[in-house]
Design a protein around this motif. Sequence first.
Motif, PDB file in Angstrom:
ATOM      1  N   THR A 164      29.085  56.947 -48.926  1.00 19.34           N
ATOM      2  CA  THR A 164      30.069  57.244 -48.075  1.00 19.34           C
ATOM      3  C   THR A 164      30.624  56.074 -47.612  1.00 19.34           C
ATOM      4  O   THR A 164      29.817  55.753 -46.331  1.00 19.34           O
ATOM      5  N   VAL A 203      30.210  46.044 -53.001  1.00 21.82           N
ATOM      6  CA  VAL A 203      30.913  47.305 -52.980  1.00 21.82           C
ATOM      7  C   VAL A 203      32.249  46.837 -51.855  1.00 21.82           C
ATOM      8  O   VAL A 203      33.096  47.317 -52.100  1.00 21.82           O
ATOM      9  N   ILE A 204      31.319  46.386 -50.831  1.00 20.72           N
ATOM     10  CA  ILE A 204      32.434  47.195 -49.590  1.00 20.72           C
ATOM     11  C   ILE A 204      33.225  45.634 -48.873  1.00 20.72           C
ATOM     12  O   ILE A 204      34.692  46.982 -49.617  1.00 20.72           O
ATOM     13  N   TRP A 207      36.214  47.044 -51.968  1.00 18.39           N
ATOM     14  CA  TRP A 207      37.110  48.129 -51.656  1.00 18.39           C
ATOM     15  C   TRP A 207      37.713  47.271 -50.003  1.00 18.39           C
ATOM     16  O   TRP A 207      38.626  47.557 -50.270  1.00 18.39           O
ATOM     17  N   LEU A 208      37.181  46.489 -49.546  1.00 18.44           N
ATOM     18  CA  LEU A 208      38.080  45.639 -48.082  1.00 18.44           C
ATOM     19  C   LEU A 208      39.083  44.746 -48.428  1.00 18.44           C
ATOM     20  O   LEU A 208      40.216  44.796 -48.183  1.00 18.44           O
ATOM     21  N   LYS A 210      40.780  43.899 -51.303  1.00 16.84           N
ATOM     22  CA  LYS A 210      41.697  44.983 -51.688  1.00 16.84           C
ATOM     23  C   LYS A 210      43.047  45.412 -50.371  1.00 16.84           C
ATOM     24  O   LYS A 210      44.766  44.945 -51.273  1.00 16.84           O
ATOM     25  N   PRO A 262      36.286  55.446 -49.502  1.00  9.94           N
ATOM     26  CA  PRO A 262      35.379  55.570 -50.959  1.00  9.94           C
ATOM     27  C   PRO A 262      33.979  55.900 -50.663  1.00  9.94           C
ATOM     28  O   PRO A 262      32.963  55.846 -49.441  1.00  9.94           O
ATOM     29  N   PHE A 264      29.973  55.606 -53.181  1.00 15.76           N
ATOM     30  CA  PHE A 264      29.210  54.677 -53.918  1.00 15.76           C
ATOM     31  C   PHE A 264      27.589  55.011 -54.699  1.00 15.76           C
ATOM     32  O   PHE A 264      27.618  56.082 -53.467  1.00 15.76           O
TER      33      PHE A 264
END
Length: 295
Positions: A164, A203-204, A207-208, A210, A262, A264
């Motif tokens: 997480t 991945v981080i 997400w940020l 967006k 999120p 992962f």
Amino acid sequence: MNLRQIDVFRAVMTTGSTTNAARLLHVSQPGVSRLIRHLEIQLGVTLFERRNARLIATPEAHTLQAEVDKVYRGVQHVQNVAAHLRFGDHATLRVLSSANTALQLVPGATAKLLQRFTHSKVFFESLPTREIVQTLVAEEADVAISSAPLDHPVLEVREIGRWTLQCVVPKGHPLLGKKKFDLATALRQRLVVYSPEAPQSRVIDGWLEKFGIARQVAVEVRSGYAACAMAASGAGVAFVDNLSARAHRSENLTLIEIPDAPRFAIYSVTNVNRPPSQLGQTFLELVASELAGFS
């Protein structure tokens, strides 16, 4: 001599009579006597002299016994090796992991594995993603635990749990004074971010990004643990995986839960041409169990 003859001969030598040998082997006494007589005929030597219903081993029998004992020790060794293959005892396991899973997850599972298989040995190394792939493909390791997906035709990649995302800030940071965590405000702070080589980077950052907020980069690091250290020192706000955040345990670092954060995947990775041994399979089960406790 076949194995049955060796068994019966050794039982007679050990117990001193065909009756006791039959009892030891759970067979009939006449059957033992017949087999011993047949063995003597086959070898062409007298193995036992019959005196007053007793069997006296001849020198030839003692010579034979010395060789039979060697065979038994060899058979016992084979049985021990077979047991080790099944239960993992005295086996070795070569484990790789990404940086964040190397902090607590893999060490915790390894400790439990060695409690169960006390004579086994684990070789452990934390490597960058590229090197994990290379080492597994070369069959120079048995299994890897990765927080980033790995892609290669000979690798079997399975999701075993999830991590997480959390926000970490230094003690006393203004973000802590708010009743509700404001992601937009956090993203406008001086930030600790990840270099492209870091497994969390894709991945981080994906997400940020967006949220469409231009970020002010203060420090670039390669691991979640380094990001925590920078945040604890006041260098910036960091978004890290909960594995790294749990492992840092600094009095100067505060963890903030992100609403609807999120999650992962964490993966086990093996070479399809080298399936995990019993020891390796148990290790993967323990990792999954450890990971469930981190949720």
